[in-house]
Design an enzyme around this catalytic site. Structure first.
Site, PDB file in Angstrom:
ATOM      1  N   GLU A  31       0.832  -1.212   0.000  1.00  0.00           N
ATOM      2  CA  GLU A  31       0.000   0.000   0.000  1.00  0.00           C
ATOM      3  C   GLU A  31       0.866   1.261   0.000  1.00  0.00           C
ATOM      4  O   GLU A  31       2.084   1.203   0.230  1.00  0.00           O
ATOM      5  CB  GLU A  31      -0.943   0.014   1.199  1.00  0.00           C
ATOM      6  CG  GLU A  31      -0.242   0.061   2.555  1.00  0.00           C
ATOM      7  CD  GLU A  31      -1.136   0.592   3.666  1.00  0.00           C
ATOM      8  OE1 GLU A  31      -1.615   1.740   3.536  1.00  0.00           O
ATOM      9  OE2 GLU A  31      -1.331  -0.115   4.665  1.00  0.00           O
ATOM     10  N   LYS A  53      -3.474  -1.722  15.597  1.00  0.00           N
ATOM     11  CA  LYS A  53      -2.940  -0.931  16.704  1.00  0.00           C
ATOM     12  C   LYS A  53      -3.985  -0.775  17.798  1.00  0.00           C
ATOM     13  O   LYS A  53      -5.178  -0.746  17.521  1.00  0.00           O
ATOM     14  CB  LYS A  53      -2.567   0.466  16.217  1.00  0.00           C
ATOM     15  CG  LYS A  53      -1.279   0.524  15.447  1.00  0.00           C
ATOM     16  CD  LYS A  53      -0.743   1.958  15.408  1.00  0.00           C
ATOM     17  CE  LYS A  53       0.609   2.011  14.741  1.00  0.00           C
ATOM     18  NZ  LYS A  53       0.539   2.204  13.298  1.00  0.00           N
TER      19      LYS A  53
HETATM   20  N1  PSU Z   1      -2.999   1.546  10.723  1.00  0.00           N
HETATM   21  C1  PSU Z   1      -1.656   1.488  10.866  1.00  0.00           C
HETATM   22  N2  PSU Z   1      -0.881   1.986   9.867  1.00  0.00           N
HETATM   23  C2  PSU Z   1      -1.413   2.535   8.733  1.00  0.00           C
HETATM   24  C3  PSU Z   1      -2.840   2.584   8.603  1.00  0.00           C
HETATM   25  C4  PSU Z   1      -3.578   2.077   9.607  1.00  0.00           C
HETATM   26  O1  PSU Z   1      -1.173   0.989  11.870  1.00  0.00           O
HETATM   27  O2  PSU Z   1      -0.672   2.993   7.857  1.00  0.00           O
HETATM   28  C5  PSU Z   1      -3.436   3.150   7.344  1.00  0.00           C
HETATM   29  C6  PSU Z   1      -3.701   2.024   6.321  1.00  0.00           C
HETATM   30  O3  PSU Z   1      -3.555   2.549   5.012  1.00  0.00           O
HETATM   31  C7  PSU Z   1      -5.166   1.702   6.573  1.00  0.00           C
HETATM   32  C8  PSU Z   1      -5.710   3.079   6.840  1.00  0.00           C
HETATM   33  O4  PSU Z   1      -5.811   1.067   5.495  1.00  0.00           O
HETATM   34  O5  PSU Z   1      -4.725   3.719   7.624  1.00  0.00           O
HETATM   35  C9  PSU Z   1      -7.048   3.038   7.570  1.00  0.00           C
HETATM   36  O6  PSU Z   1      -7.592   4.307   7.631  1.00  0.00           O
HETATM   37  P1  PSU Z   1      -9.088   4.502   8.174  1.00  0.00           P
HETATM   38  O7  PSU Z   1      -9.041   4.111   9.625  1.00  0.00           O
HETATM   39  O8  PSU Z   1      -9.397   5.933   7.982  1.00  0.00           O
HETATM   40  O9  PSU Z   1      -9.956   3.589   7.364  1.00  0.00           O
END
Ligand code: PSU
Ligand code: MN
Length: 306
Positions: free
Chosen positions: A28, A162
């Site tokens: 990603e 996390k």
């Molecule tokens: N959690 C992490 N590292 C990340 C992300 C989430 O520990 O880099 C990033 C990933 O790209 C994940 C996105 O798909 O954040 C999720 O965002 P949201 O919670 O807004 O859907």
């Protein structure tokens, strides 16, 4: 023109791997633009790609640039993305708009799964997935990543999620969506910085070959959606909960006080935790992403061999 010709651009390395039927692992780009500070973001992206090559597969970092989905970025593109401003954070909802408007966008887990699926790539490695945020019972903040696992047939290797998230609720939503959550080599669901969340994962597998077989079996059954492979952080890179918890609590309190909402929540929390822990969290984060890249490469190889 086919969709591939019209919208997808493959790097020479990925194009050659496709032509030769070699194993490919998708990566990603939101982790680069919204997950880590420059220049460590670009250095990490390069190191993760090298890890995949070293494990006998080809890396395909995915991002949207100038109206096309790029599957595999060259050194200049990666550097440009790592330093770019105004990069859209793309989930399922934003992908088409970003392409249509000709903007630059970084793919989250959800959007990377969609693009990998379009490119015929079945395995994707990352750090942590999005999930159900703490307080979701009032905010309704549940990452679109979770729904994507139910829709798009890509096996994703992550180090769990996390503790900025509500992990029990995250596992409940994945169960409701019919997503296989597989702990690799242990019974417990890992929690990103820690090898264990204290929660048992619904499924356990101990080899890449088993994961590849399960992936193929889902295809044979005609089941939509992918698998979440939760790979624990290497022991030497773990951060004890007592050390990281106060920083997580502080970041969450700041997000609430500043009324951070919607797409901004996760990037805000990630950035604050990096700042608050200084080098520590970054070193661990890099170690676990590399570890996931190696397992992703092993799964991709098993899929090609099977
Ligand atoms: N959690 C992490 N590292 C990340 C992300 C989430 O520990 O880099 C990033 C990933 O790209 C994940 C996105 O798909 O954040 C999720 O965002 P949201 O919670 O807004 O859907
Ligand atoms: Mn959200």
């Amino acid at each position: 023109m086919t969709l591939t010709a019209e919208l997808l651009s493959f790097s020479p390395e990925v194009a050659a791997a496709r032509a030769e039927g070699r194993p490919i692992v998708a990566l990603e780009s939101t982790i680069i633009t919204h997950g880590m500070p420059w220049p460590q973001n670009v250095e990490t992206a390069r190191a993760v790609e090298a890890e995949i090559r070293g494990a006998g597969a080809v890396p395909a970092t995915i991002a949207v640039m100038a109206g096309r989905i790029h599957i595999g970025l060259d050194a200049a593109q990666l550097e440009a993305l790592g330093q770019a401003r105004d990069v859209m954070k793309l989930s399922r909802a934003d992908l088409a708009a970003c392409l249509a408007l000709g903007r630059t966008g970084a793919t989250t887990v959800a959007a990377t799964m969609i693009c990998a699926g379009l490119a015929g790539i079945e395995v994707f490695a990352t750090g942590g997935i999005g999930g159900v945020h703490r307080g979701a019972e009032t905010s309704f903040d549940i990452s679109a990543d979770l729904e994507e696992f139910a829709l798009t047939p890509v096996t994703v290797v992550a180090a769990g999620a996390k503790a900025i998230l509500d992990l029990p609720k995250t596992l409940e939503v994945l169960e409701t969506q019919g997503v296989p959550v597989v702990a690799f080599g242990q019974d417990d669901f890992p929690a990103f910085w820690s090898r264990s969340s204290g929660l048992k994962a619904p499924l356990r597998m101990d080899t890449a070959a088993e994961i590849a077989l399960a992936h193929r079996m889902r295809g044979r059954l005609g089941l939509a959606g992918g698998q979440l492979i939760a790979n624990p952080i290497p022991p030497e890179a773990e951060i004890p909960a007592v050390e990281i918890t106060p920083f997580i609590e502080k970041a969450l309190a700041e997000a609430a006080a500043q009324r951070i909402a919607a797409k901004a929540v996760t990037p805000f929390l990630l950035q604050r935790i990096f700042e608050l822990t200084e080098g520590r969290s970054l070193t661990s984060n890099i170690a676990l992403v590399k570890n996931n890249a190696r397992l992703g490469a092993a799964i991709a190889r098993a899929l090609v061999a099977g």
